[in-house]
Design a protein around this motif. Structure first.
Motif, PDB file in Angstrom:
ATOM      1  N   LYS A   6       6.185  35.224  13.139  1.00 52.42           N
ATOM      2  CA  LYS A   6       6.969  36.381  12.715  1.00 52.42           C
ATOM      3  C   LYS A   6       6.290  37.112  11.558  1.00 52.42           C
ATOM      4  O   LYS A   6       6.934  37.877  10.841  1.00 52.42           O
ATOM      5  CB  LYS A   6       8.362  35.931  12.286  1.00 52.42           C
ATOM      6  N   TYR A  10       7.738  40.180   9.027  1.00 56.28           N
ATOM      7  CA  TYR A  10       7.886  39.979   7.582  1.00 56.28           C
ATOM      8  C   TYR A  10       7.039  40.992   6.801  1.00 56.28           C
ATOM      9  O   TYR A  10       7.480  41.494   5.771  1.00 56.28           O
ATOM     10  CB  TYR A  10       7.501  38.550   7.194  1.00 56.28           C
ATOM     11  N   THR A  56       9.706  32.216   2.222  1.00 58.53           N
ATOM     12  CA  THR A  56      10.441  31.623   3.333  1.00 58.53           C
ATOM     13  C   THR A  56       9.797  30.285   3.665  1.00 58.53           C
ATOM     14  O   THR A  56       8.906  29.826   2.959  1.00 58.53           O
ATOM     15  CB  THR A  56      10.447  32.580   4.552  1.00 58.53           C
ATOM     16  N   THR A  57      10.238  29.663   4.747  1.00 55.55           N
ATOM     17  CA  THR A  57       9.689  28.366   5.148  1.00 55.55           C
ATOM     18  C   THR A  57       8.690  28.545   6.293  1.00 55.55           C
ATOM     19  O   THR A  57       8.724  29.558   7.010  1.00 55.55           O
ATOM     20  CB  THR A  57      10.807  27.420   5.619  1.00 55.55           C
ATOM     21  N   ASP A  59       8.772  26.794   8.949  1.00 56.67           N
ATOM     22  CA  ASP A  59       9.599  26.729  10.168  1.00 56.67           C
ATOM     23  C   ASP A  59      10.175  28.091  10.536  1.00 56.67           C
ATOM     24  O   ASP A  59      10.342  28.398  11.719  1.00 56.67           O
ATOM     25  CB  ASP A  59      10.753  25.738   9.995  1.00 56.67           C
ATOM     26  N   GLU A  60      10.512  28.895   9.543  1.00 54.53           N
ATOM     27  CA  GLU A  60      11.062  30.226   9.807  1.00 54.53           C
ATOM     28  C   GLU A  60       9.978  31.181  10.308  1.00 54.53           C
ATOM     29  O   GLU A  60      10.233  32.021  11.165  1.00 54.53           O
ATOM     30  CB  GLU A  60      11.713  30.781   8.531  1.00 54.53           C
ATOM     31  N   GLU A  63       6.814  29.291  15.170  1.00 61.59           N
ATOM     32  CA  GLU A  63       7.549  28.532  16.181  1.00 61.59           C
ATOM     33  C   GLU A  63       6.547  27.973  17.194  1.00 61.59           C
ATOM     34  O   GLU A  63       5.724  28.718  17.731  1.00 61.59           O
ATOM     35  CB  GLU A  63       8.545  29.453  16.893  1.00 61.59           C
TER      36      GLU A  63
END
Length: 67
Positions: A6, A10, A56-57, A59-60, A63
């Motif tokens: 992502k 972002y 953010t992380t 994981d976020e 994927e």
């Protein structure tokens, strides 16, 4: 196994160019482009560095997709 990212979304939220993100995490602009296009899987350190920039992380941001 592929990694969906992502990063582009972002960056868009912050109106940040690939060059700016690349400079913040110590890679070339092309590396960011390859990450965004799914042509390159980041190292663990790079994934954490990018997540830190966006507060953010990992994981976020990333994927894992099983083929």
């Amino acid at each position: 196994m592929a990694i969906k990212t992502k990063i582009r979304a972002y960056r868009a939220k912050l109106d940040m160019k690939q060059e700016e993100l690349a400079a913040l995490v110590g890679v070339r602009r092309e590396t960011i482009g390859h990450l965004e296009n799914g042509k390159y899987n980041p190292s663990l350190k790079l994934a954490f560095d990018i997540a830190k920039v966006f507060q953010t992380t990992v994981d976020e941001l990333f994927e894992i997709i099983d083929d």
